[in-house]
Design a protein around this motif. Structure first.
Motif, PDB file in Angstrom:
ATOM      1  N   HIS A  51       7.754  -8.017   7.042  1.00 56.57           N
ATOM      2  CA  HIS A  51       6.549  -7.372   6.522  1.00 56.57           C
ATOM      3  C   HIS A  51       6.544  -5.915   6.977  1.00 56.57           C
ATOM      4  O   HIS A  51       7.031  -5.585   8.059  1.00 56.57           O
ATOM      5  CB  HIS A  51       5.294  -8.063   7.068  1.00 56.57           C
ATOM      6  CG  HIS A  51       5.073  -9.438   6.529  1.00 56.57           C
ATOM      7  ND1 HIS A  51       4.668  -9.676   5.242  1.00 56.57           N
ATOM      8  CD2 HIS A  51       5.204 -10.654   7.127  1.00 56.57           C
ATOM      9  CE1 HIS A  51       4.551 -10.975   5.058  1.00 56.57           C
ATOM     10  NE2 HIS A  51       4.875 -11.597   6.187  1.00 56.57           N
ATOM     11  N   GLY A  52       5.964  -5.064   6.166  1.00 58.91           N
ATOM     12  CA  GLY A  52       5.879  -3.654   6.525  1.00 58.91           C
ATOM     13  C   GLY A  52       7.158  -2.879   6.276  1.00 58.91           C
ATOM     14  O   GLY A  52       7.276  -1.733   6.727  1.00 58.91           O
ATOM     15  N   ILE A  53       8.088  -3.462   5.554  1.00 58.06           N
ATOM     16  CA  ILE A  53       9.351  -2.754   5.350  1.00 58.06           C
ATOM     17  C   ILE A  53       9.143  -1.475   4.537  1.00 58.06           C
ATOM     18  O   ILE A  53       9.825  -0.465   4.740  1.00 58.06           O
ATOM     19  CB  ILE A  53      10.404  -3.669   4.683  1.00 58.06           C
ATOM     20  CG1 ILE A  53      11.770  -2.958   4.701  1.00 58.06           C
ATOM     21  CG2 ILE A  53       9.993  -4.079   3.267  1.00 58.06           C
ATOM     22  CD1 ILE A  53      12.930  -3.863   4.500  1.00 58.06           C
ATOM     23  N   PHE A  54       8.157  -1.478   3.626  1.00 54.87           N
ATOM     24  CA  PHE A  54       7.917  -0.267   2.831  1.00 54.87           C
ATOM     25  C   PHE A  54       7.119   0.780   3.602  1.00 54.87           C
ATOM     26  O   PHE A  54       6.925   1.894   3.106  1.00 54.87           O
ATOM     27  CB  PHE A  54       7.209  -0.627   1.528  1.00 54.87           C
ATOM     28  CG  PHE A  54       8.077  -1.438   0.593  1.00 54.87           C
ATOM     29  CD1 PHE A  54       9.276  -0.935   0.127  1.00 54.87           C
ATOM     30  CD2 PHE A  54       7.705  -2.718   0.189  1.00 54.87           C
ATOM     31  CE1 PHE A  54      10.087  -1.673  -0.732  1.00 54.87           C
ATOM     32  CE2 PHE A  54       8.494  -3.466  -0.661  1.00 54.87           C
ATOM     33  CZ  PHE A  54       9.695  -2.949  -1.116  1.00 54.87           C
ATOM     34  N   ASP A  55       6.648   0.450   4.805  1.00 58.07           N
ATOM     35  CA  ASP A  55       6.042   1.467   5.664  1.00 58.07           C
ATOM     36  C   ASP A  55       7.097   2.422   6.219  1.00 58.07           C
ATOM     37  O   ASP A  55       6.759   3.507   6.703  1.00 58.07           O
ATOM     38  CB  ASP A  55       5.306   0.804   6.841  1.00 58.07           C
ATOM     39  CG  ASP A  55       4.027   0.112   6.399  1.00 58.07           C
ATOM     40  OD1 ASP A  55       3.383   0.618   5.469  1.00 58.07           O
ATOM     41  OD2 ASP A  55       3.675  -0.918   6.985  1.00 58.07           O
ATOM     42  N   ASN A  56       8.365   2.003   6.197  1.00 56.28           N
ATOM     43  CA  ASN A  56       9.460   2.860   6.651  1.00 56.28           C
ATOM     44  C   ASN A  56       9.737   3.922   5.574  1.00 56.28           C
ATOM     45  O   ASN A  56      10.258   3.616   4.493  1.00 56.28           O
ATOM     46  CB  ASN A  56      10.717   2.021   6.889  1.00 56.28           C
ATOM     47  CG  ASN A  56      10.569   1.061   8.054  1.00 56.28           C
ATOM     48  OD1 ASN A  56      10.827   1.413   9.196  1.00 56.28           O
ATOM     49  ND2 ASN A  56      10.151  -0.177   7.762  1.00 56.28           N
ATOM     50  N   HIS A  57       9.361   5.164   5.874  1.00 54.95           N
ATOM     51  CA  HIS A  57       9.440   6.245   4.885  1.00 54.95           C
ATOM     52  C   HIS A  57      10.851   6.403   4.328  1.00 54.95           C
ATOM     53  O   HIS A  57      11.054   6.528   3.106  1.00 54.95           O
ATOM     54  CB  HIS A  57       8.971   7.557   5.513  1.00 54.95           C
ATOM     55  CG  HIS A  57       9.164   8.751   4.648  1.00 54.95           C
ATOM     56  ND1 HIS A  57       8.410   8.978   3.510  1.00 54.95           N
ATOM     57  CD2 HIS A  57      10.044   9.791   4.740  1.00 54.95           C
ATOM     58  CE1 HIS A  57       8.808  10.104   2.952  1.00 54.95           C
ATOM     59  NE2 HIS A  57       9.793  10.617   3.670  1.00 54.95           N
ATOM     60  N   ASP A  85       0.815  -1.220   0.000  1.00 57.12           N
ATOM     61  CA  ASP A  85       0.000   0.000   0.000  1.00 57.12           C
ATOM     62  C   ASP A  85       0.847   1.268   0.000  1.00 57.12           C
ATOM     63  O   ASP A  85       0.531   2.239  -0.709  1.00 57.12           O
ATOM     64  CB  ASP A  85      -0.938   0.010   1.210  1.00 57.12           C
ATOM     65  CG  ASP A  85      -2.127  -0.918   1.029  1.00 57.12           C
ATOM     66  OD1 ASP A  85      -2.260  -1.501  -0.065  1.00 57.12           O
ATOM     67  OD2 ASP A  85      -2.913  -1.072   1.978  1.00 57.12           O
ATOM     68  N   PRO A  86       1.949   1.326   0.779  1.00 53.50           N
ATOM     69  CA  PRO A  86       2.770   2.550   0.748  1.00 53.50           C
ATOM     70  C   PRO A  86       3.351   2.832  -0.634  1.00 53.50           C
ATOM     71  O   PRO A  86       3.522   3.997  -1.011  1.00 53.50           O
ATOM     72  CB  PRO A  86       3.881   2.266   1.767  1.00 53.50           C
ATOM     73  CG  PRO A  86       3.301   1.235   2.675  1.00 53.50           C
ATOM     74  CD  PRO A  86       2.440   0.379   1.806  1.00 53.50           C
TER      75      PRO A  86
END
Length: 774
Positions: A708-714, A536-537
């Motif tokens: 998971h969520g690595i692309f949530d890190n801006h 999503d990010p």
């Protein structure tokens, strides 16, 4: 003609045998029975032929007794009281029907062991009661379970005979869970061992404390109903409709679909006319609105079926939506926010996760049988959550009008009934027929269910809302339920989706934007895809078009290819082969990323020796990373913090080097000499560790990670995409630029389009203005 007496000896003491039972044994030449029962009446067996056998030999004993009687002997077949004697008699009569010349059969009932136990406890059998044998070898467990559910819902006092172990849990644990689904944990319970004979033991406890006491084959458990109490002498008393201890005790009849409203606390439930109408997003927005007004708020969804999950700080696994809603509340996610999570692992089965921990994979039928136990966990989690917060916003699941599913409902209005809270109904106008959705849904509800619906939200509108006025007026007149507002499609931000329904809407083709002005990223649409909200990010980036691909021709002109997570990695490797994608991915010359299961697929081999994910024990990997993976029986679930290794900085140049994410995987991946580690995990569930994560190819073109969520890190996302932007000649983005808080945007969106004052009044809250309001 000889006779076969089927004799009930009662609680076991000779003094409590009936005269007729003693006489039948005296007449008998041969006595047949379970060894332990025969020892209780040993003085009556002198001079008689005795045929003794052990536990679980009921059929064998009955056949022996019939054969001896048919041969001309007078036989006494000894059993206990209650279900023991009648169950034995029924079995004898069944077997006798198979005989050409059966003997005469006489049934001699004994003193009831239930009555003996009740006499020891006090008087708990004044009301209707059910006697249920948990150890009936000839009755399937699902039938016993249905009887327990019916007796519990009917508010019967329930007497349970000795349970036996049933795999990982005992039958007594399962029976207790079923009863807890409709009775308070403080319900009195009596345990009597050796009733009315030497060695008698009596314990009075509660449903909560039942498992803290020994219960064996000589024990009988009596569970009280809603009127039962323990008097000053420690006796269990169940009065019949008169005052108890000087005050009238309220009695609320129970049905199979109604629960006592004992949880308390302030709450609102958000339910829907269908799946994917926007309940999760509306719930998140309401959480933030209430937080803005100074309340401590928590989200709750009793049962969630989702492909996208998240990990709590303690390492428990919950639905991604509830973790997102917790962020809207400004609190860490907790397993009590989503006590039951179902993760589909095949077309007919799901992994069942209870309060954060996987308990197994079940078919629909198996899970329906498990639901009473699951609902006890739902109640337990909600009570803790409500005690710790001033308000709880509860999300429903799917449609509340699925009349074929109501009997097993533990996710919708049964939860509102348990809590005693109002509900608002969300309908999706974007899919069409919104007024039919609303009116039809309300028409299919029972009167008590309709009474809980206090408001309607029309969601996902495009256009001029004034055009809806005639329809809204009709709905309000027809149903008597007010429409609280019309919420337009959200613009400029996105919250994580929940399940495969949302995935079906995802883009599978390229947009009209020129490809030379955008980064085109393809995500492989695996058959068992999971946690696709990882991307999503990327989708929210203005210069990125993200597409989901399921054919080799769609790989052309991609700037990046991603292999996402999978609930069954070996199965999806064969899926890639069937779709012609296996060799196409191998031949792809652009950058490739693998997350979790996708990372495992990039390796040389995936072994699943314990068949934890599917029946396929081993599959060839894509061979694009020098790694091999072995599936383990235990799932790894952690929130994690990691520091990039040099190979990680090659993937995302100028990244600050620390990333956060979460791990949800069954496998362990081993790196070969041709791969370099991506990062070092330095914290798992808040505890310091030193664990390698991921792998990067020697040229830096391919990398995989379990995070998971690595692309949530801006910072990481921007640095990673800037590398792609540079190679395509696009403008780079500033790493230090911080995006707006999406929950503040969402709250403002709802404040603008909903009648918040009226909604707060429905919740019993003062309509305080939003922060910053005029």
């Amino acid at each position: 003609m000889a006779k076969l007496y089927v004799v009930g000896i009662g609680p076991g003491d000779l003094d409590h045998m009936t005269f007729e039972a003693s006489e039948a044994i005296e007449y008998a030449e041969t006595v047949v029975g379970y060894k332990t029962y025969l020892e209780l009446i040993e003085p009556l067996l002198l001079g008689k032929e005795v045929v003794s056998s052990g536990m679980m030999k009921e059929v064998e004993r009955c056949r022996q007794a019939l054969e001896l009687a048919a041969a001309g002997k007078t036989v006494a077949l000894v059993s206990g009281g209650d279900a023991g004697v009648y169950g034995m008699a029924g079995l004898v009569l069944e077997l006798a029907n198979e005989m050409a010349e059966p003997p005469e059969i006489v049934i001699v009932p004994g003193v009831s062991a239930v009555q003996a136990a009740a006499a020891v406890l006090g008087a708990p059998l004044m009301h209707d009661f059910a006697v249920i044998s948990l150890s009936d070898l000839l009755t399937p467990w699902d039938q016993i379970e249905r009887r327990l559910v019916a007796a519990a819902a009917a508010d019967f006092v329930v007497a349970l005979y000795n349970p036996r172990s049933k795999g990982r849990v005992t039958q007594l644990e399962e029976a207790r869970a079923i009863l807890l689904a409709v009775r308070p944990s403080t319900t009195p319970v009596g345990i009597v061992r050796n009733a009315c004979r030497a060695g008698e033991e009596r314990i009075v406890t509660t449903l909560a404390g039942l498992l803290d006491h020994p219960v064996d084959m000589f024990s009988l458990v009596i569970v009280g109903n809603s009127a039962t109490f323990v008097d000053d002498a420690g006796r269990m008393v169940t009065p019949r409709g008169y005052a108890t201890r000087g005050e009238e005790k309220e009695h609320r009849p129970l049905t199979a679909h109604a629960l006592p409203l004992t949880c308390g606390g302030n709450a609102l439930m958000v339910v829907g006319t269908a799946s994917d109408v926007g309940k999760s997003v509306i719930t998140a927005g309401l959480c933030r609105i209430l937080k803005q007004r100074g309340l401590t708020v928590a989200p709750f969804k009793s049962q969630n079926m989702a492909l996208n999950s998240a990990v709590t700080p303690e390492g428990g696994e919950i639905g991604r939506a509830q973790a997102t809603q917790a962020a809207a509340c400004g609190i860490p996610p907790h397993v009590d926010m989503n006590p039951i999570l179902l993760k589909p692992s095949s077309d007919t089965g799901s992994q069942v996760i209870v309060q954060g921990t996987a308990v197994g994979t079940m078919s629909v039928r198996e899970y329906n049988a498990y639901k009473p136990r699951a609902f006890a966990k739902v109640r337990e989690s909600y009570e803790r959550l409500a005690a710790a917060h001033e308000f709880v916003v509860i999300e429903g699941a799917g449609s509340i009008a699925e009349i074929n599913l109501k009997a097993h409902d533990i996710a919708n209005l049964r939860v509102a009934e348990m809590v005693g809270c109002p509900a608002i109904l969300v309908a999706d106008i974007d899919r069409g027929g919104v007024f039919a959705q609303i009116v039809g849904t309300l028409a299919l509800l029972e009167p008590a269910e309709r009474e809980r619906i206090k408001g309607i939200v029309i969601n996902k509108f495009r256009g001029d809302p004034s055009l809806l006025k005639p329809g809204i007026d009709f709905v309000e007149q027809r149903t008597g339920v007010p429409v609280l507002g019309v919420v337009p499609m959200f613009g400029g931000f996105r919250l994580p989706e929940e399940d495969s329904v949302a995935l079906s809407r995802k883009n599978t083709g390229l947009s009209l934007r020129p490809q030379d002005e955008t980064l085109t990223i393809g995500v492989v649409k695996l058959s068992r895809i999971s946690n696709y909200t990882d991307f999503d990010p990327l989708e929210n980036e203005a210069d990125v078009q993200l597409v989901y691909v399921d054919g080799e021709e769609q790989l052309r002109n991609l700037d990046l290819l991603i292999l996402p997570g999978s609930k069954a990695t070996t199965t999806d490797l064969f899926f890639l082969m069937e779709r012609g994608l296996f060799e196409a991915i191998r031949a792809f010359r652009g950058p490739i990323v693998g997350i979790c299961g996708g990372y495992q697929m990039l390796g040389k081999r995936v072994a699943d020796p314990h068949t934890v994910e599917s029946g396929i024990r081993e599959a060839e990997g894509l061979g694009l990373l020098d790694v091999v993976t072995v599936m383990l029986e235990r799932k790894t679930t952690h929130q994690a913090t990691a520091e990039l290794f040099p190979a990680g900085f090659q993937v995302a140049p100028r990244c600050r080097g620390v990333v956060n994410g979460y791990e949800i995987h069954m496998g362990e991946t081993i790196l070969g000499p041709g791969a370099r580690p991506f990062a070092r995990i330095v914290s798992r569930s808040g505890q310091p560790v030193e664990v390698l994560d991921g792998a990067v190819s020697c040229d830096g073109r391919i990398f995989g990670t379990y995070l998971h969520g690595i692309f949530d890190n801006h910072c990481f996302r921007t640095a990673f995409l800037n590398r792609l932007r540079r190679s395509k000649g696009l403008a780079e983005r500033t790493i230090d630029e911080c995006p707006q808080d999406p929950f503040e945007l969402l709250a403002a969106h709802l404040e603008e389009h909903l009648d918040i004052a009226r909604l707060l009044a429905i919740c019993g809250l003062t309509a305080a203005p939003a922060p910053g309001a005029g």
